[in-house]
Enzyme design. Structure first.
Site, short mmCIF file in Angstrom:
data_model
loop_
_atom_site.label_atom_id
_atom_site.label_comp_id
_atom_site.label_asym_id
_atom_site.label_seq_id
_atom_site.Cartn_x
_atom_site.Cartn_y
_atom_site.Cartn_z
N ASP A 15 0.80 -1.22 0.00
CA ASP A 15 0.00 0.00 0.00
C ASP A 15 0.84 1.27 0.00
OD1 ASP A 15 -2.23 -1.68 0.12
OD2 ASP A 15 -2.22 -1.69 2.31
N LYS A 18 1.73 2.12 -5.09
CA LYS A 18 2.29 1.56 -6.34
C LYS A 18 1.37 1.84 -7.53
CE LYS A 18 2.36 -2.50 -4.32
NZ LYS A 18 2.03 -2.11 -2.95
N GLY A 42 -4.52 -4.29 -3.85
CA GLY A 42 -5.51 -3.23 -4.10
C GLY A 42 -4.72 -2.01 -4.52
N HIS A 43 -4.66 -1.76 -5.82
CA HIS A 43 -3.83 -0.66 -6.33
C HIS A 43 -4.74 0.45 -6.83
CE1 HIS A 43 -0.22 -3.60 -7.10
NE2 HIS A 43 -0.62 -3.57 -5.84
N GLN A 226 1.95 -6.09 -3.13
CA GLN A 226 2.39 -6.15 -1.73
C GLN A 226 3.69 -5.36 -1.54
OE1 GLN A 226 1.41 -9.57 -3.16
NE2 GLN A 226 -0.56 -8.69 -2.71
P1 GDP Z 1 -0.79 0.28 -3.52
O1 GDP Z 1 -1.39 -0.98 -3.03
O2 GDP Z 1 0.69 0.37 -3.26
O3 GDP Z 1 -1.11 0.60 -4.95
O4 GDP Z 1 -1.44 1.44 -2.64
P2 GDP Z 1 -3.01 1.59 -2.26
O5 GDP Z 1 -3.75 2.03 -3.46
O6 GDP Z 1 -3.49 0.39 -1.56
O7 GDP Z 1 -2.93 2.71 -1.16
C1 GDP Z 1 -2.38 3.96 -1.43
C2 GDP Z 1 -3.44 5.02 -1.11
O8 GDP Z 1 -2.83 6.30 -1.09
C3 GDP Z 1 -4.52 5.12 -2.18
O9 GDP Z 1 -5.71 5.53 -1.57
C4 GDP Z 1 -4.00 6.21 -3.11
O10 GDP Z 1 -5.04 6.89 -3.80
C5 GDP Z 1 -3.33 7.12 -2.13
N1 GDP Z 1 -2.14 7.84 -2.63
C6 GDP Z 1 -1.17 7.42 -3.47
N2 GDP Z 1 -0.21 8.37 -3.60
C7 GDP Z 1 -0.59 9.39 -2.82
C8 GDP Z 1 0.02 10.66 -2.48
O11 GDP Z 1 1.09 11.01 -2.93
N3 GDP Z 1 -0.69 11.44 -1.59
C9 GDP Z 1 -1.89 11.06 -1.05
N4 GDP Z 1 -2.48 11.88 -0.20
N5 GDP Z 1 -2.46 9.90 -1.34
C10 GDP Z 1 -1.81 9.06 -2.20
P1 IMO Z 2 -0.95 -4.22 -2.19
O1 IMO Z 2 -0.48 -4.80 -3.50
C1 IMO Z 2 -0.88 -4.61 2.14
C2 IMO Z 2 -1.06 -8.68 3.75
C3 IMO Z 2 -2.30 -9.12 4.49
C4 IMO Z 2 -1.66 -10.09 5.46
C5 IMO Z 2 -0.59 -10.77 4.64
C6 IMO Z 2 -1.00 -12.09 4.03
O2 IMO Z 2 -2.22 -3.48 -2.28
O3 IMO Z 2 0.16 -3.45 -1.55
P2 IMO Z 2 -2.56 -12.77 1.99
O4 IMO Z 2 -4.02 -12.53 1.76
O5 IMO Z 2 -1.68 -12.22 0.94
O6 IMO Z 2 -2.25 -14.21 2.30
O7 IMO Z 2 -2.24 -11.97 3.36
O8 IMO Z 2 -0.26 -9.84 3.61
N1 IMO Z 2 -1.30 -8.16 2.38
C7 IMO Z 2 -1.19 -6.87 2.04
N2 IMO Z 2 -0.94 -5.79 2.79
N3 IMO Z 2 -1.03 -4.48 0.80
C8 IMO Z 2 -1.26 -5.57 0.04
O9 IMO Z 2 -1.28 -5.52 -1.30
C9 IMO Z 2 -1.40 -6.83 0.65
N4 IMO Z 2 -1.65 -8.09 0.20
C10 IMO Z 2 -1.57 -8.89 1.27
O10 IMO Z 2 -2.92 -8.04 5.13
O11 IMO Z 2 -1.03 -9.39 6.50
MG MG Z 3 -2.92 -1.62 -1.80
#
Ligand code: GDP
Ligand code: IMO
Ligand code: MG
Length: 426
Positions: A15, A18, A42-43, A226
């Protein structure tokens, strides 16, 4: 072999942002690839205020005419795949060409049941806090050589044969070990045949496709899911996911040769978050953690769970930079730190009165963070377009990270939207 392949990985516990960084890089990328994990990811991509969360599909899907690939290392949940494709179609955003590897393993309904049952079995204190998407059990079947691959869904007779063998074993495990109900062959086979029909137009030999793309001079971006600290080998085991999330996984997960590697881009959040169980030395259970969670919107994109929050952990970051051979940093969510009186960074760990600046996973739970304090800033940075326009304290924070992590910060996130980005050459 041309060096046309960049790998982008999460440098922390996932998270990091990415999805947004991949989307921002979009104009300079020809082929977007997922290489590991599955719908546990969840991207988030936000364009003109409109949000899309990719769980299985690469984050480049919004770019017209580009190629998006799901590599052999991914575990494919066909239901989720088709749902995401359908949602994009409904919004008329299905503009990229999508190909999924025939060799990718399939997440079956029993994997999801097992995932949840195993968590209950582990019980309080030993639970991993998985996303419940069947990821672990699917990879177990892959390595036990009991798995079904995407190609198996395409032939109804072969599918029936393989599934009946698989189900015989799974039903024993479900009923005898976990007290779950058995699944009938029809109940699993009927939807699986349907998935096969719907998936068929997307299935291909992706390792060949990618090789040819690189040879013909196309730029390829491998999008890790991840984060490195969730890597099955190099993460905080057993509190990890079941795949190779680090850069090395990009090769086994696609079939591309190592020789084509160009940059390894580490996506680093300006602070730390973690969702699920396991050690996190800089976790702040007080006011700072709450503030980061609220301001950063730190709730899981897949499960909605609140993320654990804390200051940046430089010890863990240095570890993950080394492990990935990362040579570029994309620093996200700098704007979330705006308004903090001071900013802390963990520069070492302490245990029994002894300090260390290295990660030792055996005792990670026992480490206390040693912080260095840096200055904060109050100015709104969400509209800044250049590094020079950032407040001095924000510039110092970026430079501090570059020095500590040993790589240039080439992208700075100043907000969630595609445009809220300072691009310094990525
Ligand atoms: P990922 O799994 O690495 O793709 O990240 P996620 O999408 O799960 O979580 C990142 C969260 O931060 C999302 O809600 C994005 O919309 C948000 N986000 C990404 N870059 C930025 C940033 O530079 N500033 C802010 N405020 N939010 C961001
Ligand atoms: P993105 O790509 C954050 C965590 C789960 C748990 C562990 C194992 O959005 O960054 P799993 O279901 O993979 O067997 O769970 O890994 N986890 C993540 N945490 N971002 C993710 O994906 C994750 N995918 C799995 O919360 O701790
Ligand atoms: Mg994510």
């Amino acid at each position: 072999m041309k060096n046309k392949v960049d790998i982008l990985v999460g440098a922390q516990w996932g998270d990091e942002g990415k999805g947004k960084v991949v989307d921002t890089m979009g104009p300079n990328v020809d082929v977007f690839v997922r290489y590991q994990g599955g719908a546990n990811a969840g991207h988030t991509v936000i364009v003109d205020g409109k949000k899309v969360i990719f769980k299985l599909l690469p984050s480049g899907m919004l770019y017209p005419g580009k190629l998006c690939v799901i590599g052999n290392g991914v575990v494919v949940d066909p239901e989720q795949f088709l749902k995401e494709v359908q949602e994009l179609r409904e919004r008329r955003q299905d503009r990229a060409c999508l190909v999924v590897s025939s060799l990718a393993h399939v997440v079956m309904p029993y994997h999801k049941i097992l995932d949840k049952a195993q968590e209950v079995f582990r019980g309080k204190g030993r639970m991993i806090g998985t996303t419940g998407r069947g990821i672990g059990p699917c990879y177990v079947d892959k390595y036990a050589r009991n798995g079904l691959r995407v190609e198996d869904l395409l032939d109804a007779d072969r599918l029936r044969e393989k599934l009946s063998v698989a189900l015989e074993e799974k039903n024993r495990i479900l009923t005898k070990l976990y007290n779950e109900k058995p699944m009938s062959l029809d109940e699993v086979l009927t939807p699986a045949v349907e998935w096969g029909k719907n998936l068929a137009p997307y299935v291909g030999n992706t390792s060949e496709l990618l090789y040819d793309a690189v040879e013909s001079g196309k730029r390829v971006l491998l999008e890790g899911a991840q984060g490195v600290l969730l890597d099955i080998d190099h993460g905080t085991y057993p509190y990890v996911t079941s795949s190779s999330t680090s850069a090395a996984g990009g090769f086994t997960g696609t079939g591309l040769p190592l020789a084509c590697l160009d940059r390894v881009i580490a996506v680093v959040k300006a602070y730390t978050t973690r969702v699920g169980e396991g050690p996190m030395p800089t976790e702040d259970k007080g006011e700072i953690g709450d503030r980061l969670r609220e301001k950063g919107g730190e709730f899981g994109a897949v499960t909605g769970r609140p993320r654990r929050c804390g200051w940046l952990d430089m010890v863990a970051l240095r570890y993950s930079m080394r492990l990935n051979g990362a040579n570029v940093i994309a620093l996200t969510k700098m704007d979330v730190l705006t308004g903090m009186k001071e900013i802390k960074v963990c520069t070492a760990y302490e245990r029994n009165g002894t300090k260390t600046d290295r990660v030792d996973f055996l005792v990670l739970e026992e480490y206390r963070p040693v912080f260095e304090t840096l200055g904060g800033w109050d100015e709104d940075i969400s509209a800044c377009e250049t590094f020079e326009s950032l407040p001095a304290a924000a510039q110092k924070y970026v430079e501090y990270i570059e020095k500590g992590a040993g790589a240039p910060v080439q992208l700075i996130g100043t907000g969630p939207d595609r445009n809220q980005t300072i691009n310094r050459g990525l």
